[in-house]
Design a protein around this motif. Structure first.
Motif, short mmCIF file in Angstrom:
data_model
loop_
_atom_site.label_atom_id
_atom_site.label_comp_id
_atom_site.label_asym_id
_atom_site.label_seq_id
_atom_site.Cartn_x
_atom_site.Cartn_y
_atom_site.Cartn_z
N LEU A 244 0.85 -1.20 0.00
CA LEU A 244 0.00 0.00 0.00
C LEU A 244 0.88 1.24 0.00
N ILE A 245 0.57 2.17 -0.89
CA ILE A 245 1.34 3.42 -0.92
C ILE A 245 0.38 4.60 -0.85
N GLY A 246 0.67 5.53 0.03
CA GLY A 246 -0.13 6.74 0.09
C GLY A 246 -0.40 7.19 1.50
N HIS A 247 -1.59 7.75 1.71
CA HIS A 247 -1.91 8.40 2.98
C HIS A 247 -3.25 8.05 3.58
N ASN A 248 -4.09 7.41 2.85
CA ASN A 248 -5.45 7.15 3.35
C ASN A 248 -5.58 5.67 3.66
N VAL A 249 -5.67 5.37 4.94
CA VAL A 249 -5.56 3.98 5.39
C VAL A 249 -6.84 3.17 5.19
N ASP A 309 3.05 -8.24 -4.90
CA ASP A 309 2.22 -8.98 -5.84
C ASP A 309 0.92 -8.26 -6.15
N THR A 310 0.64 -7.25 -5.39
CA THR A 310 -0.43 -6.31 -5.72
C THR A 310 -0.02 -4.96 -5.14
N LEU A 311 -0.25 -3.93 -5.93
CA LEU A 311 0.11 -2.58 -5.48
C LEU A 311 -1.16 -1.74 -5.39
N ILE A 312 -1.41 -1.20 -4.20
CA ILE A 312 -2.57 -0.33 -3.98
C ILE A 312 -2.06 1.09 -3.82
N ILE A 313 -2.62 1.97 -4.62
CA ILE A 313 -2.25 3.38 -4.51
C ILE A 313 -3.46 4.15 -4.01
N ASP A 314 -3.28 4.95 -2.95
CA ASP A 314 -4.43 5.78 -2.57
C ASP A 314 -4.19 7.23 -2.94
N GLU A 315 -3.64 8.04 -2.06
CA GLU A 315 -3.55 9.46 -2.41
C GLU A 315 -2.34 10.12 -1.77
N GLN A 316 -2.10 11.34 -2.19
CA GLN A 316 -1.08 12.26 -1.66
C GLN A 316 0.35 11.88 -2.05
N CYS A 317 1.22 11.58 -1.12
CA CYS A 317 2.64 11.44 -1.47
C CYS A 317 2.90 10.15 -2.24
N ILE A 318 2.44 10.12 -3.45
CA ILE A 318 2.68 8.95 -4.31
C ILE A 318 3.36 9.45 -5.57
#
Lengths: 788, 177
Positions: A244-249, A309-318
């Motif tokens: 998981l990459i980003g700021h919103n959990v 094996d899976t990449l989740i992107i949410d928001e902000q510092c990505i």
């Protein structure tokens, strides 16, 4: 009286034309009584309502501009040359343009946190109900100090927070409208607007973090949160992994819940769940067996390692490159935020099986899936099914390939010249030609991970991939411990430390916050945090800085989180959590005024800010600040009276607030004991300043903790650290010591003779009023002055 | 051909520094009425041949007496080499005051030239931008290896050998009668 939404619930309603059951009506903005505190002068302040306080601050700490660009390019009259006193087509001059850009930066930062908070809150209300209580336990009564202070309400439920956010959202719109061509014509007024946005940012961050704390049952100020794992070397590269990459959990929580419901165990048992940047902090607040890879600077490199094996992107510092990088290593990509949809197909209406099939064997490299529950199922199933297919496919070259790839290097130097911190990438890559990978391996710890070197290379050399391989042995050892973000500071802790902080006996509260745009690697943050914790300052931290602090071991092999307690006390090292948890640091300063000094909070901003500026020896250090969010966070601290020190890259924010010790009038305050105007010396000297390197920062931190309210014992303790650091670094006594010693009793015993001799040399005389009750604001002074 | 800034994306304009060679830089420093030298933390890291950059700065200061400030916590390093910086200040704090046309570090005549050496590229770039826009009474010159568009005068981007050669020329001209 205050405005809050009112909710009517009816079990059943029957009338001639209407029949309804379980009817709920919410009406916003009804005036309802609140008696918890008298209402202060500025509840829900509009842009201009705290302008007089801002102008007071800006009179002492004047804006110092360093344009990052000589022109204005914002309208079709432009480009306009604003060099050296020229004005643009709309009449704007360079200082005003700089103030305008600062407002835009702070508006971006504040909007980002507010939008984050809104997304989080609306979802949590939908999931858990608007009536979900805000209850942080028996040790926290002042649950949301920023909100109480600015908005003037004491929120009781998640539903109340929606009202708070509506105010912030409205103010952002009002403020950003002033940046339209031809509007505001004063740099000072722009700065006041930037300060307004910064203050709002802390409210929005507080809403975001408190909402997730109460809804997800994150730690509620527990000083002894568990130690979680952090580092690129700790991932079991055999197991399937969700990154998981980003700021919103929100999405991370859904994934953990899905795993629990489906008997997939904790992270690390059947599959790994790991995070980068602030999402990582927050996922460990929900489930401490999740892992943190590291700060934002590790993004591209870790994706390329092929571990996910899976990449989740949410928001902000990505990074915008995350989809491209994921495609390189065949990692299925799921964008879950409408703020970063990456042009991907919206598959919200597809069944889970179809999405998983498309991502694993159907040739679809990424999807946009804002339905978070569905995204959780897709993430887990995709990771489990993709792992055996892609077999941790990576784009890190084999050791034997390094010199072959590097053989194309002509040592042109363009990689270095496109590096934000001027790293000698050219020398390191060129050395590979001769089989020496050590230089490149050394850059691994310093690299910001932006990849600009690769875009500039005429041969398209994959510098980051080479670096990963060169540093492979070291990366495998990158396994550290970090204390899980604890959230707010307890009221009980404030009662313990309020007095020694305000009297100066705890020498200061130092907050290491912000991003990973470090001039010489994250190690410097760890070294500074450790130094001040050992000196028994209270050290707080959040975000990427909190991660960097973890990546250090002392002589006994302990990380700082193992070496120091997590209590908000002298010598404590307090990780509050992700970026939005920064509101708990400003909140702690506010609570000191409220809980220790019993100053009313409700809509009473100027008084509390005046209190903090004069009495709470707190300083923020944003050593690697890069984002607009960091700009608004820092500016919010500034309005509250907390100075901030930036690393050298921080000069690119274009504006500092600098005091001048020789401007005695600006360092004059009202003394409520005598009613007189009193010179206080440069304490604190600046409100925001960028320093050149760590050594300068160490001295500046100690210095900016000084406050006019310090008792003689407190001032002596603070000066002990200031002089000690100064002497170690500069080899002599501070040149401004005569401006800071008020009476002989202030002089540290260890340096007594030396300081006295210096004071005599410069003609120092004891101050007439060394001990005062200081107020910078005349309004607040009048409230507390009881004399004639 | 136009000179690009050392940091490729750091494009400034319309007003950019004039490129100079060591001899012109030396003459300028020598001719200045009341120059100020600001030396930064990179003076210890950058090498001029087999010596740290600070050795050159010390030699320059010995050849051309002028007030100087050692920023980036390098004060002790100058003292160890027999020179006393006039004050210990952060570079931002100095540039802040340089905006005042009457100010000088030693309280004497206002400065007419500020010589920069040994600050990190981006840091100096921003400080020079401030002076360019808001301290128009001053001339600035940068002695580092890399072209600084925000200065008034700067070396172009140089190889180490070219830089050594230009620094030598500079010193020769400062020392010449």
């Amino acid at each position: 009286m205050e405005k809050r939404p009112v909710r009517f619930s009816l079990k059943s309603l029957e009338s001639a034309g209407l029949s309804a059951r379980d009817l709920e009506i919410i009406v916003g903005g009804i005036e309802i009584p609140e008696v918890w505190e008298p209402l202060g002068p500025t509840p829900m302040p509009k842009i201009f309502m705290l302008r007089s306080w801002d102008f007071k601050l800006l009179n002492r700490y004047k804006p110092f501009y360093m344009p990052f660009c000589d022109q204005c390019c914002l309208c079709t009259y432009g480009k306009c040359d604003l060099t050296r006193g020229k004005r643009g087509s709309c009449g704007i001059d360079m200082p005003t343009q700089q103030g305008r850009i600062v407002v835009l930066a702070c508006a971006i930062g504040t909007s980002t946190h507010t939008s984050h908070a809104r997304h989080m809150l609306d979802r949590l209300i939908e999931k858990f109900g608007a009536d979900t209580p805000i209850n942080l336990g028996s040790d926290i009564n002042v649950e949301m100090p920023n909100t109480r202070l600015v908005v003037g309400i004491k929120p009781k439920t998640l539903g109340d927070l929606s009202h708070v956010l509506s105010y912030v959202e409205e103010q952002i719109v009002q403020t950003i409208s002033t940046t339209h061509t031809g509007q505001e014509a004063s740099s000072l007024d722009y700065e006041s607007k930037a300060l307004h946005l910064g203050m709002l940012d802390h409210v929005a961050m507080e809403v975001a973090d408190i909402a997730q704390i109460v809804a997800f049952n994150f730690p509620k100020g527990d000083p002894n949160t568990p130690l979680s794992e952090i580092g690129m070397g700790l991932i079991d590269v055999i197991k399937p992994m969700i990154l998981l990459i980003g700021h919103n959990v929100s999405e991370g929580v859904e994934i953990i819940d899905y795993m629990r419901r489906n008997n997939l165990g904790k992270p690390g048992e059947i599959l790994e769940v790991a995070g980068l940047c602030c999402t990582a902090h927050d996922i460990t607040r929900y489930e401490s067996s999740a892992k943190i890879i590291g700060p934002i600077s590790h993004q591209i490199r870790f994706i390329r390692s092929g571990a996910a094996d899976t990449l989740i992107i949410d928001e902000q510092c990505i990074t915008n490159l995350s989809l491209i990088e994921a495609q390189k290593v065949k990692t299925p990509f799921i964008a879950v935020s409408d703020k970063a949809a990456y042009g991907l197909p919206d598959v919200s209406e597809w069944p889970v099986e179809k999405i998983v099939s498309s991502l694993t064997v159907g040739g679809l490299s990424g999807v946009f899936l804002p339905d978070l529950e569905k995204a959780a199922a897709v993430s887990v199933l995709t990771a489990l099914q993709t792992a055996p297919l892609r077999q941790k496919f990576k784009v890190i070259p084999d050791i034997k390939e390094l010199s072959t790839i590097a053989s194309k290097c002509t040592h042109c130097g363009r990689c270095r010249r496109n590096c934000p911190i001027d790293l000698p990438v050219d020398d390191a890559v060129y050395s590979l030609r001769l089989g020496d990978s050590s230089k490149l391996a050394m850059l691994h710890d310093l690299c910001l991970g932006c990849g600009r070197c690769e875009w500039e290379c005429p041969n398209h050399t994959p510098v980051l991939s080479l670096m990963m391989k060169a540093a492979e042995a070291k990366i495998k050892t990158e396994k550290y411990k970090i204390r899980v973000g604890r959230g707010p500071i307890l009221d009980t802790e404030i009662r313990e430390v309020g007095s020694p902080i305000v009297l100066g006996e705890i020498p200061g509260v130092v907050a290491f916050v912000g991003c990973a745009n470090y001039p010489e690697g994250g190690l410097e943050v760890a070294l500074m945090a450790r130094e001040f914790a050992r000196r028994r300052y209270i050290v707080t931290t959040s975000g990427c800085s909190a991660m960097s602090i973890a990546m250090y071991r002392n002589e006994e092999g302990l990380t700082p989180y193992e070496e120091f307690s997590g209590v908000f006390e002298a010598g404590g090292l307090v990780n509050v959590g992700s970026c939005v948890a920064n509101a708990h640091i400003s909140g702690a300063a506010i609570k000191i005024a409220n809980i220790f000094a019993r100053r009313p909070l409700r809509g009473n901003y100027e008084e509390i800010a005046d209190y903090v500026l004069n009495r709470v020896g707190a300083v923020g250090v944003a050593w690697g600040a890069y984002s607009q969010k960091a700009a608004s966070i820092a500016t919010g601290f500034n309005r509250l009276g907390v100075p901030v020190i930036l690393g050298p890259q921080g000069l690119k924010y274009r504006r500092m607030y600098l005091g001048r010790f020789e401007d005695k009038e600006s360092f004059t305050v009202y003394d409520a004991k005598t009613g007189r105007r009193v010179w206080i010396g440069p304490a604190p000297e600046h409100l925001i300043i960028s320093v050149e390197n760590r050594k300068e920062a160490m001295v500046m931190i100690a210095k900016l903790c000084l406050r006019p309210n310090d008792t003689t014992r407190g001032r002596m303790i603070k000066l002990t650290h200031y002089i000690d650091l100064y002497k170690k670094i500069y080899g002599k006594l501070p040149e401004d010591i005569h401006l800071l010693v008020r009476s002989e009793a202030d002089i540290p015993i260890t340096f007594k003779d030396e300081v006295l001799s210096y004071l005599e040399k410069v003609g120092w005389k004891p101050w007439e009023l060394p001990s005062i009750d200081p107020y910078y604001s005349e309004n607040v002074f009048k409230k507390y002055y009881r004399g004639g | 051909m136009a000179v690009t800034p050392w940091q490729l994306g750091n494009i400034f304009g319309p007003r950019v520094a004039i490129q100079v060679k060591g001899d012109a830089a030396g003459r300028m420093i020598k001719a200045a009425k009341h120059p100020l030298l600001i030396s930064g933390g990179n003076a210890l890291k950058e090498m001029v041949g087999d010596k740290p950059y600070i050795e050159f700065i010390v030699e320059l200061l010995k050849a051309r007496s002028m007030p100087f400030i050692a920023t980036g916590a390098t004060y002790k390093d100058f003292v160890d080499r027999g020179l006393n910086p006039i004050k210990i200040m952060n570079a931002v704090e100095v540039v802040d005051r340089l905006r005042d046309s009457e100010w000088s570090i030693d309280g004497k005549d206002p400065h007419d030239l500020v010589v920069f050496a040994g600050l990190s590229y981006q840091y100096l770039s921003q400080l020079l931008s401030c002076i360019k826009h808001f301290a128009t009474h001053l001339k600035t010159i940068c002695l580092d290896r890399y072209y600084h568009p925000n200065a008034d005068l700067s070396f172009p981007n140089l190889t180490e050998e070219q830089w050594i050669e230009n620094l030598k020329l500079l010193l020769d001209n400062v020392k010449s009668r």
